[in-house]
Enzyme design. Structure first.
Site, PDB file in Angstrom:
ATOM      1  N   LYS A 101       0.923   6.975   2.972  1.00  0.00           N
ATOM      2  CA  LYS A 101       1.289   6.708   4.359  1.00  0.00           C
ATOM      3  C   LYS A 101       1.332   8.026   5.160  1.00  0.00           C
ATOM      4  CE  LYS A 101       4.051   2.591   3.147  1.00  0.00           C
ATOM      5  NZ  LYS A 101       5.380   1.924   3.312  1.00  0.00           N
ATOM      6  N   TYR A 103      -0.378  -6.071   6.951  1.00  0.00           N
ATOM      7  CA  TYR A 103       1.051  -6.377   6.870  1.00  0.00           C
ATOM      8  C   TYR A 103       1.375  -7.770   7.424  1.00  0.00           C
ATOM      9  CZ  TYR A 103       2.374  -1.615   5.399  1.00  0.00           C
ATOM     10  OH  TYR A 103       2.549  -0.436   4.707  1.00  0.00           O
ATOM     11  N   ASN A 122       8.422   5.877   3.192  1.00  0.00           N
ATOM     12  CA  ASN A 122       8.530   5.984   1.734  1.00  0.00           C
ATOM     13  C   ASN A 122       7.219   6.360   1.044  1.00  0.00           C
ATOM     14  OD1 ASN A 122       7.247   3.605   2.175  1.00  0.00           O
ATOM     15  ND2 ASN A 122       8.874   2.280   1.385  1.00  0.00           N
ATOM     16  N   HIS A 174       2.194   2.925  -0.252  1.00  0.00           N
ATOM     17  CA  HIS A 174       2.105   1.465  -0.380  1.00  0.00           C
ATOM     18  C   HIS A 174       1.423   1.169  -1.700  1.00  0.00           C
ATOM     19  CE1 HIS A 174       1.041  -2.723   0.368  1.00  0.00           C
ATOM     20  NE2 HIS A 174      -0.154  -2.414  -0.123  1.00  0.00           N
ATOM     21  N   GLU A 215      -6.096  -6.890   0.117  1.00  0.00           N
ATOM     22  CA  GLU A 215      -5.878  -5.590   0.767  1.00  0.00           C
ATOM     23  C   GLU A 215      -7.065  -4.647   0.559  1.00  0.00           C
ATOM     24  OE1 GLU A 215      -2.129  -4.352  -0.889  1.00  0.00           O
ATOM     25  OE2 GLU A 215      -1.010  -5.872   0.241  1.00  0.00           O
TER      26      GLU A 215
HETATM   27  P1  IDP Z   1       7.085  -2.360  -0.426  1.00  0.00           P
HETATM   28  O1  IDP Z   1       6.278  -1.302   0.322  1.00  0.00           O
HETATM   29  O2  IDP Z   1       8.065  -1.734  -1.375  1.00  0.00           O
HETATM   30  O3  IDP Z   1       6.215  -3.423  -1.054  1.00  0.00           O
HETATM   31  P2  IDP Z   1       7.697  -4.308   1.652  1.00  0.00           P
HETATM   32  O4  IDP Z   1       8.853  -5.229   1.605  1.00  0.00           O
HETATM   33  O5  IDP Z   1       6.333  -4.887   1.404  1.00  0.00           O
HETATM   34  O6  IDP Z   1       8.003  -3.092   0.665  1.00  0.00           O
HETATM   35  O7  IDP Z   1       7.710  -3.629   3.101  1.00  0.00           O
HETATM   36  C1  IDP Z   1       6.606  -2.901   3.588  1.00  0.00           C
HETATM   37  C2  IDP Z   1       7.115  -1.603   4.175  1.00  0.00           C
HETATM   38  O8  IDP Z   1       7.931  -1.885   5.324  1.00  0.00           O
HETATM   39  C3  IDP Z   1       8.031  -0.793   3.243  1.00  0.00           C
HETATM   40  O9  IDP Z   1       7.323   0.014   2.328  1.00  0.00           O
HETATM   41  C4  IDP Z   1       8.802   0.025   4.241  1.00  0.00           C
HETATM   42  O10 IDP Z   1       8.031   1.107   4.739  1.00  0.00           O
HETATM   43  C5  IDP Z   1       9.037  -0.973   5.366  1.00  0.00           C
HETATM   44  N1  IDP Z   1      10.270  -1.774   5.205  1.00  0.00           N
HETATM   45  C6  IDP Z   1      10.477  -2.803   4.353  1.00  0.00           C
HETATM   46  N2  IDP Z   1      11.702  -3.339   4.485  1.00  0.00           N
HETATM   47  C7  IDP Z   1      12.298  -2.628   5.461  1.00  0.00           C
HETATM   48  C8  IDP Z   1      13.590  -2.717   6.079  1.00  0.00           C
HETATM   49  O11 IDP Z   1      14.442  -3.556   5.738  1.00  0.00           O
HETATM   50  N3  IDP Z   1      13.867  -1.803   7.059  1.00  0.00           N
HETATM   51  C9  IDP Z   1      12.959  -0.886   7.472  1.00  0.00           C
HETATM   52  N4  IDP Z   1      11.728  -0.772   6.935  1.00  0.00           N
HETATM   53  C10 IDP Z   1      11.394  -1.633   5.941  1.00  0.00           C
HETATM   54 MG    MG Z   2       4.910  -4.766  -0.072  1.00  0.00          MG
END
Ligand code: IDP
Ligand code: MG
Length: 138
Positions: free
Chosen positions: A11, A51, A118, A121, A132
């Site tokens: 990212k 997304y 973070n 992905h 994807e």
């Molecule tokens: P993942 O990347 O661990 O699979 P997902 O639930 O698919 O997590 O969410 C996609 C991305 O959206 C996350 O990596 C993070 O950057 C962001 N995200 C997910 N949940 C939250 C939240 O509750 N608050 C803020 N950002 C979030």
């Molecule tokens: Mg995810």
């Protein structure tokens, strides 16, 4: 044998912080094969497709804005059970509590922003991975 492919994205935070090599090194050291790789600037249409499952959630718009904030690196990695394996290497979504030893646990923390930054992905199922990969490698 369960040879799989997964989509990994470094990212914009990971690219800005110079962590592309670190992410690739962890994937390769684990024993997975990199089969495609490109740096790119995503656009809104591509990110909305990628997304789609998060559309309507409070963090959706901040997530898209964050992913538009700089270049990303899209990677296809291959190997037995690579989908699950890379998710373990990445660590849990919240980098503050992600296990040390993982990419997110070692290299990221809460920045107090609306969206969690973070670094990576990783696809979460064989169906997501194929969907994807076809979005990022048309
Ligand atoms: P993942 O990347 O661990 O699979 P997902 O639930 O698919 O997590 O969410 C996609 C991305 O959206 C996350 O990596 C993070 O950057 C962001 N995200 C997910 N949940 C939250 C939240 O509750 N608050 C803020 N950002 C979030
Ligand atoms: Mg995810």
């Amino acid at each position: 044998m369960t040879v799989e492919r997964t989509l990994i994205l470094v990212k914009p935070d990971g690219v800005r912080r110079g962590l592309v090599g670190e992410v690739i090194a962890r994937v390769e050291k684990k024993g997975y094969t990199i089969s495609a790789l490109k740096m790119m600037n995503a656009d809104r249409a591509l990110l909305t497709e990628h997304y789609a499952e998060h559309e309507g959630k409070p963090f959706f718009e901040p997530l898209v804005e964050f992913m538009l904030s700089g270049p990303i690196v899209a990677i296809v990695a291959e190997g037995n059970r690579v989908i699950e394996g890379f998710r373990k290497l990445a660590g849990t979504t919240d980098p503050t509590t992600a296990e040390p030893g993982t990419i997110r646990g070692d290299l990221a923390r809460d920045q107090g922003t609306k969206v969690v930054q973070n670094i990576v992905h990783g696809s979460d199922s064989p169906e997501s991975a194929e969907r994807e990969i076809s979005i990022f490698f048309k």
